[in-house]
Design an enzyme around this catalytic site. Structure first.
Site, short mmCIF file in Angstrom:
data_model
loop_
_atom_site.label_atom_id
_atom_site.label_comp_id
_atom_site.label_asym_id
_atom_site.label_seq_id
_atom_site.Cartn_x
_atom_site.Cartn_y
_atom_site.Cartn_z
N LYS A 174 -0.79 -4.15 -10.81
CA LYS A 174 -1.25 -2.78 -10.55
C LYS A 174 -1.16 -1.89 -11.78
O LYS A 174 -0.20 -1.98 -12.56
CB LYS A 174 -0.44 -2.16 -9.41
CG LYS A 174 -0.36 -3.04 -8.17
CD LYS A 174 0.54 -2.44 -7.11
CE LYS A 174 0.81 -3.44 -6.00
NZ LYS A 174 1.82 -4.43 -6.38
N HIS A 222 -2.41 1.81 -8.55
CA HIS A 222 -1.16 1.88 -7.78
C HIS A 222 -1.09 3.15 -6.93
O HIS A 222 -0.69 3.12 -5.78
CB HIS A 222 0.04 1.79 -8.73
CG HIS A 222 1.25 1.22 -8.09
ND1 HIS A 222 2.18 0.49 -8.78
CD2 HIS A 222 1.70 1.25 -6.81
CE1 HIS A 222 3.15 0.10 -7.96
NE2 HIS A 222 2.88 0.55 -6.76
N TYR A 282 7.03 -1.94 -11.66
CA TYR A 282 8.25 -2.60 -11.21
C TYR A 282 9.16 -3.01 -12.38
O TYR A 282 10.34 -3.28 -12.18
CB TYR A 282 7.94 -3.86 -10.39
CG TYR A 282 7.09 -3.63 -9.16
CD1 TYR A 282 6.88 -2.34 -8.64
CD2 TYR A 282 6.49 -4.70 -8.51
CE1 TYR A 282 6.10 -2.15 -7.52
CE2 TYR A 282 5.69 -4.51 -7.39
CZ TYR A 282 5.50 -3.23 -6.90
OH TYR A 282 4.72 -3.04 -5.79
N ASP A 309 2.53 -10.90 -5.77
CA ASP A 309 2.19 -9.49 -5.97
C ASP A 309 3.16 -8.85 -6.96
O ASP A 309 4.38 -8.91 -6.77
CB ASP A 309 2.26 -8.74 -4.64
CG ASP A 309 1.88 -7.27 -4.78
OD1 ASP A 309 0.68 -6.97 -4.80
OD2 ASP A 309 2.81 -6.43 -4.88
#
Length: 320
Positions: free
Chosen positions: A79, A110, A50, A45
Site C-alpha cells: 500500500k 492506504h 507497517y 498483505d
C-alpha cells in the site's frame, strides 16, 4: 464448497484468504510469511506504513528458496502511504526494493489522505503541537490517477483503495479511468459497513476485510451468535469469523505470527443461510442499538464514514 479465489474486475483471480502483517512484532514477520506459504497461503498483505516490508520480503524469499511456492503463485499486496501521495511511483519503488520484488500483484491507496512529504518523519510527520502534519488540500483523485499510470509499467498487476467510504468512492469514480479492483476495509459482524459493501458490489469493486476477528485480543470470539454458529458447525469461533467473509463473497486477511494459528486460519468452512442469518441478525441488533464496534481509528481525525475526531477542522478533498 467455499471458494478459494474471487475474480476481480480486471479478470485477475484474487485469493479468498491472505496473511495480514499489520502490528506483527519486529523479528516475527519473516517466519510468519514463510510459514503461511508453507501451509498453503496464496496471498500476503503488506504496507509501507507497517515498517516491515523488508521482513515480508525475507519471508517470501525463504519460502521461494525452500520450494514452497513460486513467485507467480503468490498474490502480494502492498500500500501507498500518505507521505507519498504526491510521489506515487517513488513510494512503490521503495516498497518493491524492501520486498525484493519486481512487481506486486496489487497496490492500494492506504487512505485518501496526504501528509507532508517533507515533514518531521518519513511515515508519521507531526506539527509542533503534536498533531499529524496533514495536507488539507490533498486531492486523492490525483493520487489515483498516478496509480493508474503505474499499470503500463508492469510494476503492478492491479490497483485499488483502502478505507474508502461511499462519498470518497463516488468522487474517485467520477474521474477514474480504471475502477478500483478492491476496497480493503475493516469488516466483521460487529462492523458490517453495509452501505460501503453494497456500493462496491454495485460498482464491481471487490471487498477485502481486515480485522475480521475484532482486532487485537479477538473480542468477537466471545460473542454469543458467533459461539452459536461455531457450535452448529463444530468449528472454532475464529474459523466462523473468517468463513463469514468468504461466504459473503469477500476476501479476508487473517493476522498471526503463530504457526499453528496461521495454519488453522486457512481452514474455511461453508456457512449456510441459517448461519449467516444468525450473524446478520447480530450485526443488525448492534446497529439498531448504536453498538457497532470499530477498532481502527486513524490518528488523522478525518471522516471516512465514522465520527470525525477533529471537529471543526476543514475536511480535505471537498468532502466537508
Amino acid at each position: 464448497m467455499a471458494p478459494k479465489t474471487f475474480k476481480l474486475n480486471n479478470g485477475i483471480e484474487m485469493p479468498a484468504v491472505g496473511l495480514g502483517t499489520w502490528q506483527s512484532a519486529p523479528g516475527e514477520v519473516a517466519a510468519a510469511v514463510t510459514a503461511a506459504i508453507k501451509h498453503g497461503y496464496k496471498m500476503i498483505d503488506a504496507a509501507y506504513c507497517y515498517g516491515n516490508e523488508d521482513e515480508v520480503g525475507q519471508g517470501l524469499k525463504a519460502a521461494f528458496d525452500a520450494g514452497y511456492a513460486k513467485r507467480e503463485d503468490i498474490f502480494v499486496v502492498t500500500k501507498l502511504w500518505n507521505t507519498y501521495s504526491s510521489r506515487v511511483e517513488l513510494g512503490l519503488d521503495k516498497s518493491l526494493k524492501a520486498l525484493g520484488l519486481d512487481y506486486v500483484d496489487q497496490y492500494l491507496v492506504h487512505w485518501a489522505v496526504g501528509m507532508n512529504p517533507n515533514g518531521t518523519d518519513d511515515r508519521f510527520p507531526k506539527l509542533p503541537n503534536g498533531e499529524r502534519d496533514i495536507l488539507w488540500d490533498h486531492d486523492h483523485v490525483a493520487t489515483w490517477k498516478a496509480l493508474e499510470a503505474l499499470l503500463p509499467t508492469g510494476k503492478v498487476r492491479s490497483i485499488g483503495v483502502c478505507n474508502y467510504s461511499v462519498p470518497y468512492l463516488e468522487k474517485l469514480l467520477a474521474h477514474a479511468k480504471v475502477v478500483p479492483a478492491v476496497n480493503q476495509i475493516e469488516n466483521s459482524p460487529a462492523l458490517r459497513q453495509q452501505e460501503v459493501v453494497d456500493f462496491c458490489r454495485q460498482k464491481g469493486i471487490h471487498i477485502v476485510a481486515y480485522s475480521p476477528l475484532g482486532s487485537t485480543g479477538s473480542p468477537l470470539f466471545k460473542a454469543e451468535p458467533v459461539l452459536k454458529v461455531a457450535e452448529r458447525k463444530g468449528a472454532s469461533p475464529g474459523t466462523v469469523l473468517l468463513s463469514y467473509h468468504v461466504a459473503k463473497g469477500s476476501s479476508v486477511l487473517a493476522k498471526s505470527v503463530n504457526e499453528d494459528r496461521i495454519k488453522s486460519n486457512l481452514e474455511i468452512i461453508d456457512l449456510d443461510a441459517e448461519d449467516l442469518k444468525i450473524l446478520n441478525d447480530y450485526s443488525e441488533s448492534l446497529e439498531k442499538e448504536g453498538k457497532v464496534q470499530r477498532f481502527v481509528y486513524p490518528p488523522f481525525g478525518i471522516n471516512f464514514g465514522f465520527p470525525d475526531k477533529l471537529e471543526g477542522k476543514k475536511m480535505p478533498n471537498g468532502l466537508d
